[in-house]
Design a protein around this motif. Structure first.
Motif, mmCIF file in Angstrom:
data_model
loop_
_atom_site.group_PDB
_atom_site.id
_atom_site.type_symbol
_atom_site.label_atom_id
_atom_site.label_comp_id
_atom_site.label_asym_id
_atom_site.label_seq_id
_atom_site.Cartn_x
_atom_site.Cartn_y
_atom_site.Cartn_z
ATOM 1 N N ILE A 1 0.849 -1.185 0.000
ATOM 2 C CA ILE A 1 0.000 0.000 0.000
ATOM 3 C C ILE A 1 0.886 1.236 0.000
ATOM 4 O O ILE A 1 1.843 1.326 0.772
ATOM 5 N N LEU A 2 0.573 2.193 -0.871
ATOM 6 C CA LEU A 2 1.269 3.482 -0.878
ATOM 7 C C LEU A 2 0.344 4.525 -0.280
ATOM 8 O O LEU A 2 -0.809 4.657 -0.698
ATOM 9 N N VAL A 3 0.865 5.278 0.683
ATOM 10 C CA VAL A 3 0.108 6.353 1.314
ATOM 11 C C VAL A 3 0.824 7.652 0.987
ATOM 12 O O VAL A 3 1.937 7.889 1.467
ATOM 13 N N GLN B 1 4.451 -3.821 4.430
ATOM 14 C CA GLN B 1 3.252 -3.835 3.590
ATOM 15 C C GLN B 1 2.766 -2.443 3.198
ATOM 16 O O GLN B 1 1.796 -2.321 2.467
ATOM 17 N N ALA B 2 3.408 -1.402 3.701
ATOM 18 C CA ALA B 2 2.971 -0.044 3.384
ATOM 19 C C ALA B 2 4.184 0.860 3.219
ATOM 20 O O ALA B 2 5.205 0.679 3.883
ATOM 21 N N THR B 3 4.054 1.819 2.341
ATOM 22 C CA THR B 3 5.092 2.813 2.112
ATOM 23 C C THR B 3 4.444 4.185 2.120
ATOM 24 O O THR B 3 3.418 4.395 1.474
ATOM 25 N N VAL B 4 5.061 5.105 2.826
ATOM 26 C CA VAL B 4 4.596 6.488 2.853
ATOM 27 C C VAL B 4 5.430 7.277 1.855
ATOM 28 O O VAL B 4 6.657 7.125 1.800
ATOM 29 N N ARG C 1 11.427 9.695 11.640
ATOM 30 C CA ARG C 1 11.800 9.887 13.043
ATOM 31 C C ARG C 1 10.791 9.207 13.960
ATOM 32 O O ARG C 1 11.156 8.581 14.948
ATOM 33 N N ALA C 2 9.505 9.327 13.619
ATOM 34 C CA ALA C 2 8.434 8.775 14.450
ATOM 35 C C ALA C 2 8.242 7.272 14.257
ATOM 36 O O ALA C 2 7.811 6.582 15.178
ATOM 37 N N ALA C 3 8.539 6.777 13.063
ATOM 38 C CA ALA C 3 8.267 5.366 12.741
ATOM 39 C C ALA C 3 9.381 4.805 11.862
ATOM 40 O O ALA C 3 9.171 4.511 10.682
ATOM 41 N N PRO C 4 10.567 4.641 12.404
ATOM 42 C CA PRO C 4 11.713 4.230 11.583
ATOM 43 C C PRO C 4 11.582 2.859 10.928
ATOM 44 O O PRO C 4 12.240 2.598 9.916
ATOM 45 N N ALA C 5 10.736 1.988 11.449
ATOM 46 C CA ALA C 5 10.589 0.649 10.863
ATOM 47 C C ALA C 5 9.772 0.669 9.572
ATOM 48 O O ALA C 5 9.854 -0.265 8.771
ATOM 49 N N TRP C 6 8.994 1.713 9.365
ATOM 50 C CA TRP C 6 8.140 1.816 8.179
ATOM 51 C C TRP C 6 8.926 2.440 7.033
ATOM 52 O O TRP C 6 9.832 3.236 7.243
#
Length: 144
Positions: free
Chosen positions: A2-4, A29-32, A45-50
């Motif tokens: 999923i791309l956000v 499973q998701a990419t911002v 910074r807030a979600a380094p694993a994503w």
């Protein structure tokens, strides 16, 4: 995957992280994605694993196309992006461009490719993915 795409400011990051973490999705499973480098920086910074990619385009100037591959790498590294998603400009996105991005440990993706010949060219230079409004036709024209 999923791309956000974030088109807002970095103020949305906390809500986005909470939504992703509560979604049941795994980080793979998701990419911002965002054109705003500060959004990507705040998200990583807030979600380094994503995974997060910085979106950018190119402009032809009197001294050549800008940003250069080195500029793209510098920004992506500074903001902690996992890769870049760039406009598929054949004068810029060639084997050398892809090699430079990859040498920095980054993924390289292109958007929005609806022309089949351009899709084949982007595939031939080794991009990781092609965003398109014509997935069936591009998929048939390439090996993806």
């Amino acid at each position: 995957r999923i791309l956000v795409e974030i088109k807002d400011t970095a103020r949305i990051v906390d809500a986005l992280v909470a939504t992703l973490e509560g979604s049941g999705l795994r980080p793979d499973q998701a990419t911002v994605i965002s054109f705003d480098a500060e959004v990507i920086e705040a998200f990583k910074r807030a979600a380094p694993a994503w995974t997060a990619f910085w979106l950018t385009s190119f402009e032809e100037t009197e001294v050549g196309w800008r940003p250069t591959a080195a500029d793209v790498v510098a920004t992506a590294i500074r903001i902690g992006a996992d890769g870049v998603d760039v406009r598929a400009v054949p004068e810029v996105v060639d084997e050398g461009f892809v090699r430079t991005i990859r040498a920095a440990g980054l993924e390289v993706h292109v958007w929005t490719v609806n022309d089949l010949e351009l899709a084949r060219r982007m595939e031939s230079v080794g991009v990781d993915s092609i965003t398109t409004d014509r997935p069936v036709q591009v998929g048939e024209a390439t090996s993806r």
